[in-house]
Design an enzyme around this catalytic site. Sequence first.
Site, mmCIF file in Angstrom:
data_model
loop_
_atom_site.group_PDB
_atom_site.id
_atom_site.type_symbol
_atom_site.label_atom_id
_atom_site.label_comp_id
_atom_site.label_asym_id
_atom_site.label_seq_id
_atom_site.Cartn_x
_atom_site.Cartn_y
_atom_site.Cartn_z
ATOM 1 N N ASP A 70 0.812 -1.225 0.000
ATOM 2 C CA ASP A 70 0.000 0.000 0.000
ATOM 3 C C ASP A 70 0.849 1.281 0.000
ATOM 4 O O ASP A 70 0.311 2.388 -0.007
ATOM 5 C CB ASP A 70 -0.996 0.006 1.164
ATOM 6 C CG ASP A 70 -0.306 0.005 2.522
ATOM 7 O OD1 ASP A 70 0.944 0.031 2.558
ATOM 8 O OD2 ASP A 70 -1.025 -0.032 3.541
ATOM 9 N N THR A 98 5.179 -3.998 4.357
ATOM 10 C CA THR A 98 5.912 -4.605 5.476
ATOM 11 C C THR A 98 7.057 -3.677 5.881
ATOM 12 O O THR A 98 7.970 -3.433 5.090
ATOM 13 C CB THR A 98 6.490 -5.983 5.052
ATOM 14 O OG1 THR A 98 5.435 -6.742 4.478
ATOM 15 C CG2 THR A 98 7.105 -6.712 6.230
ATOM 16 N N ASP A 116 36.650 29.999 -13.237
ATOM 17 C CA ASP A 116 36.737 28.678 -13.892
ATOM 18 C C ASP A 116 37.987 28.632 -14.787
ATOM 19 O O ASP A 116 37.882 28.648 -16.012
ATOM 20 C CB ASP A 116 35.436 28.487 -14.705
ATOM 21 C CG ASP A 116 35.365 27.148 -15.405
ATOM 22 O OD1 ASP A 116 36.100 26.222 -15.008
ATOM 23 O OD2 ASP A 116 34.562 27.030 -16.361
HETATM 24 C C1 SPV Z 1 31.267 23.387 -17.225
HETATM 25 O O1 SPV Z 1 30.126 23.182 -16.834
HETATM 26 O O2 SPV Z 1 32.190 23.692 -16.473
HETATM 27 C C2 SPV Z 1 31.596 23.241 -18.652
HETATM 28 C C3 SPV Z 1 30.559 23.484 -19.650
HETATM 29 O O3 SPV Z 1 32.739 22.981 -18.954
HETATM 30 S S1 SPV Z 1 30.721 25.127 -20.130
HETATM 31 O O4 SPV Z 1 30.603 25.959 -18.929
HETATM 32 O O5 SPV Z 1 29.676 25.414 -21.080
HETATM 33 O O6 SPV Z 1 32.032 25.305 -20.727
HETATM 34 MG MG MG Z 2 34.124 23.249 -17.440
#
Ligand code: SPV
Ligand code: MG
Length: 432
Positions: free
Chosen positions: A91, A122, A205
Amino acid sequence: MKTVYTCFSTDVIHEGHLNIIREAQKYGRVVVGCLSDKASIRYNRFPTVQENMRMDMYKKIKGIDSVILQDDMLYDDVIGYLHPDYVIHGDNWKEGVESAIRSHVQKLLSAYNGEIIDVPYTRNEDVKKTDLQLKEKLSMPEYRRKRLRQLISMTPIVKAMEAHSGLTGLIVEKTVIEGDNGRLDQFDAMWVSSLCDSTAKGKPDIELVDMTSRFRTIEDITEVTTKPIIFDGDTGGLTEHFVYTVRSLERLGVSAVIIEDKKGLKKNSLFGTEVGQTQATIEEFSAKIAAGKKAQLTDDFMIIARIESLILEEGMEDALERARAFVKAGADGIMIHSRKKDPEEIIEFCDRFREGDRATPIVAVPSSYNVITEDELAAHGVNIVIYANQLTRAAVPTMQQTAEEILRHHRAKEVDDRLMPIKQIITLIDEI
Ligand code: SPV
Ligand code: MG
């Protein structure tokens, strides 16, 4: 004699299943459906025992008259040809997302006066322990690592969502929705993006966050999830370093690393040609892939080559030439990236690459060309779609706006309506 039908997707039989069989026997002959591997992926949890072996396992249970394969999580196939008098189930499917399945089954049965029998679920220590053990098994490196390759062969397109912490990992792991067609849907895999991992640490990044720190993020995620991980390896760094990264990722249970064919100071691809970025030569990058493949110890791990030719406006021919060369060098997949809003160049690349290569998986990251659907990508031969940064981009504006409003009002009352209630946040981890 009446027919009683129940569907199992489990890898381990416990008291709960035996109880369902015992109850079912009271109503007639018992037919057990084994939910196919393909359907299980979408519905519940990834099978660690394949469907033919699960069918053999179910056949050995006393009290079962026959075992069949159920390929549709909504039972349309089985109810269509078996016409069972009863469908019996724990259930627990009366609540949560599974209730949509129950309603659908009810509708199918009512067409010929069939009935649902809900058996009290159960809940004992043994059942809890088995469930926990299954989850633990799926989180182990050897199971998690091979899962991406399995998914590629089992589903039209693997859907990966970015995760950069335990919390975002849990969101990718646990978010399930009832789709337009009533079928449940969820993400298949996680993408540990360099952009989002760096952003979460307040860093640009540019390969500044070191590998030890990136591995720590992976561990935070693997501790609380089971889904496979695709790791954004940036350029892979020096070849002499990349071979160590491959081994570490394998050990962590990561399924794939994607490295991009750039060298020198890497900047995010979405800058395109606004910033200076240098593409590695075909020879240089092929050597890195080959070294990585040579260092790899498991059969499951994948090294995917990411081609930056379209990002850097080097043209389609260059992208295709690189794709073919990198596959020759040993790449297990190709990621093609684009920062155009129109998916046209991605579609052209995929169609032309597929003319000569039907097998090598293609990965697409539709951050800019976000109009394209998963079905359209799959129709052009894409095997993996990555939603690379949406969770981070969703969270940042909300946090900024909240911070601003508290400053503006010199108190938090005005923002409170939009926030998760305190009661909920303190139990969030148990709930999700
Ligand atoms: C990330 O997500 O870090 C990538 C994809 O490498 S991009 O940001 O589009 O390069
Ligand atoms: Mg990347």
